[in-house]
Motif scaffolding. Structure first.
Motif, PDB file in Angstrom:
ATOM      1  N   LYS A  76      10.445   5.798  22.680  1.00  0.00           N
ATOM      2  CA  LYS A  76       9.655   4.782  21.967  1.00  0.00           C
ATOM      3  C   LYS A  76      10.619   3.887  21.213  1.00  0.00           C
ATOM      4  O   LYS A  76      11.538   4.383  20.564  1.00  0.00           O
ATOM      5  CB  LYS A  76       8.692   5.448  20.996  1.00  0.00           C
ATOM      6  CG  LYS A  76       7.844   4.483  20.196  1.00  0.00           C
ATOM      7  CD  LYS A  76       6.745   5.217  19.430  1.00  0.00           C
ATOM      8  CE  LYS A  76       7.203   5.799  18.122  1.00  0.00           C
ATOM      9  NZ  LYS A  76       7.367   4.763  17.074  1.00  0.00           N
ATOM     10  N   TYR A 108      12.059   1.958  18.304  1.00  0.00           N
ATOM     11  CA  TYR A 108      11.933   2.265  16.880  1.00  0.00           C
ATOM     12  C   TYR A 108      11.279   1.105  16.134  1.00  0.00           C
ATOM     13  O   TYR A 108      11.623  -0.054  16.338  1.00  0.00           O
ATOM     14  CB  TYR A 108      13.310   2.535  16.273  1.00  0.00           C
ATOM     15  CG  TYR A 108      13.270   2.819  14.808  1.00  0.00           C
ATOM     16  CD1 TYR A 108      13.578   1.835  13.882  1.00  0.00           C
ATOM     17  CD2 TYR A 108      12.883   4.070  14.351  1.00  0.00           C
ATOM     18  CE1 TYR A 108      13.521   2.094  12.534  1.00  0.00           C
ATOM     19  CE2 TYR A 108      12.816   4.339  12.998  1.00  0.00           C
ATOM     20  CZ  TYR A 108      13.148   3.346  12.087  1.00  0.00           C
ATOM     21  OH  TYR A 108      13.078   3.600  10.749  1.00  0.00           O
ATOM     22  N   GLY A 129       8.549  -1.649  14.628  1.00  0.00           N
ATOM     23  CA  GLY A 129       7.681  -2.599  15.304  1.00  0.00           C
ATOM     24  C   GLY A 129       6.234  -2.173  15.217  1.00  0.00           C
ATOM     25  O   GLY A 129       5.884  -1.202  14.568  1.00  0.00           O
ATOM     26  N   SER A 130       5.391  -2.888  15.894  1.00  0.00           N
ATOM     27  CA  SER A 130       3.956  -2.634  15.801  1.00  0.00           C
ATOM     28  C   SER A 130       3.392  -2.022  17.058  1.00  0.00           C
ATOM     29  O   SER A 130       2.204  -1.828  17.163  1.00  0.00           O
ATOM     30  CB  SER A 130       3.225  -3.940  15.508  1.00  0.00           C
ATOM     31  OG  SER A 130       3.470  -4.861  16.552  1.00  0.00           O
ATOM     32  N   GLN A 131       4.229  -1.746  18.023  1.00  0.00           N
ATOM     33  CA  GLN A 131       3.704  -1.241  19.283  1.00  0.00           C
ATOM     34  C   GLN A 131       3.602   0.278  19.263  1.00  0.00           C
ATOM     35  O   GLN A 131       2.571   0.839  18.969  1.00  0.00           O
ATOM     36  CB  GLN A 131       4.567  -1.728  20.443  1.00  0.00           C
ATOM     37  CG  GLN A 131       4.474  -3.218  20.658  1.00  0.00           C
ATOM     38  CD  GLN A 131       5.229  -3.639  21.891  1.00  0.00           C
ATOM     39  OE1 GLN A 131       6.354  -3.222  22.101  1.00  0.00           O
ATOM     40  NE2 GLN A 131       4.615  -4.451  22.706  1.00  0.00           N
ATOM     41  N   GLY A 132       4.666   0.931  19.604  1.00  0.00           N
ATOM     42  CA  GLY A 132       4.659   2.377  19.498  1.00  0.00           C
ATOM     43  C   GLY A 132       4.272   3.116  20.743  1.00  0.00           C
ATOM     44  O   GLY A 132       4.148   4.333  20.703  1.00  0.00           O
ATOM     45  N   ASN A 133       4.020   2.391  21.866  1.00  0.00           N
ATOM     46  CA  ASN A 133       3.674   3.158  23.057  1.00  0.00           C
ATOM     47  C   ASN A 133       4.914   3.848  23.625  1.00  0.00           C
ATOM     48  O   ASN A 133       6.033   3.366  23.504  1.00  0.00           O
ATOM     49  CB  ASN A 133       3.049   2.259  24.118  1.00  0.00           C
ATOM     50  CG  ASN A 133       3.935   1.105  24.502  1.00  0.00           C
ATOM     51  OD1 ASN A 133       4.040   0.140  23.771  1.00  0.00           O
ATOM     52  ND2 ASN A 133       4.582   1.203  25.652  1.00  0.00           N
ATOM     53  N   LEU A 134       4.670   5.005  24.222  1.00  0.00           N
ATOM     54  CA  LEU A 134       5.743   5.802  24.804  1.00  0.00           C
ATOM     55  C   LEU A 134       5.991   5.383  26.250  1.00  0.00           C
ATOM     56  O   LEU A 134       5.067   5.046  26.978  1.00  0.00           O
ATOM     57  CB  LEU A 134       5.373   7.278  24.776  1.00  0.00           C
ATOM     58  CG  LEU A 134       5.198   7.915  23.395  1.00  0.00           C
ATOM     59  CD1 LEU A 134       4.616   9.320  23.528  1.00  0.00           C
ATOM     60  CD2 LEU A 134       6.524   7.958  22.667  1.00  0.00           C
ATOM     61  N   PHE A 138       7.473   7.145  29.557  1.00  0.00           N
ATOM     62  CA  PHE A 138       7.747   8.482  30.043  1.00  0.00           C
ATOM     63  C   PHE A 138       8.594   8.458  31.312  1.00  0.00           C
ATOM     64  O   PHE A 138       8.509   7.527  32.126  1.00  0.00           O
ATOM     65  CB  PHE A 138       6.435   9.204  30.385  1.00  0.00           C
ATOM     66  CG  PHE A 138       5.667   9.713  29.215  1.00  0.00           C
ATOM     67  CD1 PHE A 138       4.772   8.893  28.555  1.00  0.00           C
ATOM     68  CD2 PHE A 138       5.834  11.019  28.777  1.00  0.00           C
ATOM     69  CE1 PHE A 138       4.047   9.360  27.471  1.00  0.00           C
ATOM     70  CE2 PHE A 138       5.110  11.499  27.692  1.00  0.00           C
ATOM     71  CZ  PHE A 138       4.221  10.670  27.039  1.00  0.00           C
TER      72      PHE A 138
END
Lengths: 115, 115
Positions: B94, B96, B98-103, B105
């Motif tokens: 992910k 670091y 910011g406003s997103q945060g999607n993983l 994989f």
């Protein structure tokens, strides 16, 4: 405490039909994510909600896919005119804070099969 | 685009053997790193995570991982596996902050431990 729950656990539908998949996040988690996991692949990001709004929907494959989270808790992923290629496990995850040092907690998934 | 590579698709070990699963990512900025595990019939669970500080992180069930920034790697290790470690292991990254945060994989590595 209760984890992320998803319903139904399995959904079989016919090509061209409409389906709705539901996610109940962990209580108090403001961030909610939808992922799709196809056979032999890792989860792929679809959409992310912060509260009621979709903060990032860049992973939605096309306009047949739509998701809502009207009250900032439960979310529904909607797929119109389903195709065989939509068959996958749809995963929901939630997190208390999208940008902080917190992991995402995953639900058991909904296995969608389009015949 | 960012990506995560897991080098092994399927690893077969005997009990008490040592384990190392490779994970490399392609992103030049600061990242958070995760290993998730999926036991047969269960949902994704966090095994361990790296956010900052000591690059050697310890997780549950005797697993550890080492973040090597210069190699963009986050390999998972366990000195002595057990039959109960049979599962699929996913590395995730992910960005670091910011406003997103999607993983993002990797494709996963299936581990089979023979008793």
């Amino acid at each position: 405490g209760a984890g992320v729950s998803q319903t139904p656990s399995n959904k079989v539908t016919e090509k061209g039909k409409y389906v709705e998949l539901r996610c109940d996040p962990i209580s108090g988690h403001t961030a909610l994510y939808w992922y799709r996991q196809s056979l032999g692949q890792g989860p792929e990001f679809l959409i992310y909600f912060q509260g009621t709004g979709a903060a990032d929907d860049s992973g939605l494959p096309n306009d047949r896919f739509f998701a809502v989270r009207p009250e900032g808790s439960v979310s529904t992923l909607k797929i119109q005119r389903t195709e065989r290629g939509d068959s996958a496990v749809y995963l929901c995850a939630s997190s208390p804070n999208p940008a902080g040092d917190i992991e995402q907690f995953f639900g058991p998934g909904t296995r969608l099969t389009v015949l | 685009a960012q990506s995560v590579s897991q080098h092994n698709h399927h690893v077969i070990l005997s009990e008490a053997a040592s384990l190392e699963l490779g994970c490399n990512y392609s992103y030049g900025g600061t990242v958070n790193l995760f290993w998730y595990v999926q036991y047969p019939g269960q949902h994704l669970q966090l095994l361990l995570k790296y956010f900052s500080g000591d690059p050697l992180v310890k997780g549950i069930k005797g697993f550890e991982a080492e973040f090597i920034k210069s190699k963009f790697s986050f390999n998972l290790r366990k000195p002595s596996v057990q039959w109960s470690d049979t599962a699929e292991y996913f590395c995730a990254v992910k960005k670091y902050g910011g406003s997103q945060g999607n993983l993002i994989f990797g494709k996963g590595t299936k581990l089979s431990v023979k008793p």
